[in-house]
Each structure stands twice: as structure tokens, then as C-alpha cells.
Write a protein that holds these residues in place. Structure first.
Motif, PDB file in Angstrom:
ATOM      1  N   GLY A  42       0.794  -1.220   0.000  1.00  0.00           N
ATOM      2  CA  GLY A  42       0.000   0.000   0.000  1.00  0.00           C
ATOM      3  C   GLY A  42       0.827   1.270   0.000  1.00  0.00           C
ATOM      4  O   GLY A  42       0.342   2.328  -0.374  1.00  0.00           O
ATOM      5  N   ARG A  43       2.070   1.182   0.417  1.00  0.00           N
ATOM      6  CA  ARG A  43       2.943   2.362   0.409  1.00  0.00           C
ATOM      7  C   ARG A  43       3.428   2.653  -1.003  1.00  0.00           C
ATOM      8  O   ARG A  43       3.532   1.760  -1.834  1.00  0.00           O
ATOM      9  N   ASP A  44       3.756   3.902  -1.274  1.00  0.00           N
ATOM     10  CA  ASP A  44       4.302   4.287  -2.577  1.00  0.00           C
ATOM     11  C   ASP A  44       5.707   3.713  -2.726  1.00  0.00           C
ATOM     12  O   ASP A  44       6.554   3.873  -1.836  1.00  0.00           O
ATOM     13  N   ALA A  45       5.963   3.046  -3.851  1.00  0.00           N
ATOM     14  CA  ALA A  45       7.257   2.390  -4.071  1.00  0.00           C
ATOM     15  C   ALA A  45       8.406   3.394  -4.087  1.00  0.00           C
ATOM     16  O   ALA A  45       9.504   3.089  -3.629  1.00  0.00           O
ATOM     17  N   GLY A  46       8.179   4.580  -4.589  1.00  0.00           N
ATOM     18  CA  GLY A  46       9.225   5.599  -4.596  1.00  0.00           C
ATOM     19  C   GLY A  46       9.577   6.066  -3.198  1.00  0.00           C
ATOM     20  O   GLY A  46      10.746   6.282  -2.879  1.00  0.00           O
ATOM     21  N   GLU A  47       8.571   6.211  -2.353  1.00  0.00           N
ATOM     22  CA  GLU A  47       8.842   6.607  -0.970  1.00  0.00           C
ATOM     23  C   GLU A  47       9.619   5.516  -0.241  1.00  0.00           C
ATOM     24  O   GLU A  47      10.553   5.810   0.496  1.00  0.00           O
ATOM     25  N   VAL A  48       9.241   4.247  -0.463  1.00  0.00           N
ATOM     26  CA  VAL A  48       9.963   3.138   0.160  1.00  0.00           C
ATOM     27  C   VAL A  48      11.413   3.130  -0.329  1.00  0.00           C
ATOM     28  O   VAL A  48      12.331   2.859   0.445  1.00  0.00           O
ATOM     29  N   ALA A  49      11.623   3.473  -1.602  1.00  0.00           N
ATOM     30  CA  ALA A  49      12.973   3.496  -2.180  1.00  0.00           C
ATOM     31  C   ALA A  49      13.761   4.739  -1.791  1.00  0.00           C
ATOM     32  O   ALA A  49      14.948   4.841  -2.074  1.00  0.00           O
ATOM     33  N   GLY A  50      13.089   5.707  -1.155  1.00  0.00           N
ATOM     34  CA  GLY A  50      13.780   6.918  -0.713  1.00  0.00           C
ATOM     35  C   GLY A  50      13.921   7.994  -1.779  1.00  0.00           C
ATOM     36  O   GLY A  50      14.726   8.907  -1.623  1.00  0.00           O
ATOM     37  N   ILE A  51      13.117   7.912  -2.857  1.00  0.00           N
ATOM     38  CA  ILE A  51      13.227   8.911  -3.936  1.00  0.00           C
ATOM     39  C   ILE A  51      12.006   9.809  -4.031  1.00  0.00           C
ATOM     40  O   ILE A  51      11.923  10.644  -4.913  1.00  0.00           O
ATOM     41  N   GLY A  52      11.051   9.619  -3.139  1.00  0.00           N
ATOM     42  CA  GLY A  52       9.815  10.388  -3.193  1.00  0.00           C
ATOM     43  C   GLY A  52       8.763   9.641  -3.989  1.00  0.00           C
ATOM     44  O   GLY A  52       9.052   8.652  -4.662  1.00  0.00           O
ATOM     45  N   PRO A  53       7.523  10.114  -3.920  1.00  0.00           N
ATOM     46  CA  PRO A  53       6.413   9.401  -4.549  1.00  0.00           C
ATOM     47  C   PRO A  53       6.569   9.277  -6.073  1.00  0.00           C
ATOM     48  O   PRO A  53       6.988  10.225  -6.732  1.00  0.00           O
ATOM     49  N   ILE A  54       6.200   8.072  -6.569  1.00  0.00           N
ATOM     50  CA  ILE A  54       6.185   7.871  -8.026  1.00  0.00           C
ATOM     51  C   ILE A  54       4.791   7.487  -8.509  1.00  0.00           C
ATOM     52  O   ILE A  54       4.582   7.250  -9.690  1.00  0.00           O
ATOM     53  N   GLY A  55       3.840   7.405  -7.583  1.00  0.00           N
ATOM     54  CA  GLY A  55       2.463   7.089  -7.956  1.00  0.00           C
ATOM     55  C   GLY A  55       2.201   5.612  -8.186  1.00  0.00           C
ATOM     56  O   GLY A  55       1.185   5.252  -8.781  1.00  0.00           O
TER      57      GLY A  55
END
Length: 106
Positions: A42-55
Motif C-alpha cells: 500500500g505504500r508508494d514504491a518511490g517513498e519506500v525506495a527513498g526517492i519520493g512518490p512515483i504514484g
């Protein structure tokens, strides 16, 4: 545009691929996959990766059409996605180690 699905997207290598693919101009992350019950679902993959939201939210369900599935998980995780990859008609890029000979032949 190359559509990329990433299995194990919240793992160390998965996060790196989310980052790398997201910064390419000719590639797009279309699916960020994780195991059922994973705490990051459910979390944004970009946020989990540390790059910010990617949608793109981490999910166990793979519904988006992809050209390639990148998989650096464990043998069970890789095997769990093979049928879906075939159904989607996409190429596989597997970096998983520790597969049995039977799993490799599949």
C-alpha cells in the motif's frame, strides 16, 4: 517506453531498481510487487525506495501490463511470479540465487 514490473520492490535490490528505472526517460515502473502480508503493501514504491512518490503503490496483485519483470527475491518469490509473467507475455530478468535445478528448468 519500456514498462517495468519489479518483484520484491521494497527489498534492497528492489528499491535500487525502483530508483534506477524511475530516473530513466525510456522506462517506467508500472508495478511494484511484494509478498502477501508484507508490511509495506500500500505504500508508494518511490517513498519506500527513498526517492519520493512515483504514484505506484506496493501490491501483491499484478494487473498492469509490463514488458519486463525484474526479480531479485528468493526462489519462492520468483516461482510465485512465473505464471503471471507468462500470462502478461513479458520478459524476465531474474537475479535470484539459490534456485534448485527443477526451479531453474521451470
Amino acid at each position: 517506453m519500456i514498462r517495468v514490473a519489479i518483484n520484491g520492490a521494497s527489498g534492497r535490490m528492489g528499491r535500487k531498481f525502483v530508483d534506477l528505472v524511475s530516473h530513466e526517460t525510456d522506462m517506467k515502473v508500472v508495478a511494484a510487487l511484494e509478498a502477501p502480508g508484507h508490511p509495506d503493501l500500500g505504500r508508494d514504491a518511490g517513498e519506500v525506495a527513498g526517492i519520493g512518490p512515483i504514484g505506484i503503490a506496493l501490491t501483491n496483485e499484478w494487473t498492469e501490463r509490463a514488458d519486463v519483470l525484474i526479480d531479485f527475491t528468493a526462489p519462492a518469490g520468483t516461482m510465485a511470479r512465473l505464471d503471471a509473467a507468462a500470462a502478461h507475455g513479458c520478459a524476465l530478468m531474474i537475479g535470484t540465487t539459490g534456485c534448485t535445478d527443477e526451479q531453474k528448468s521451470r
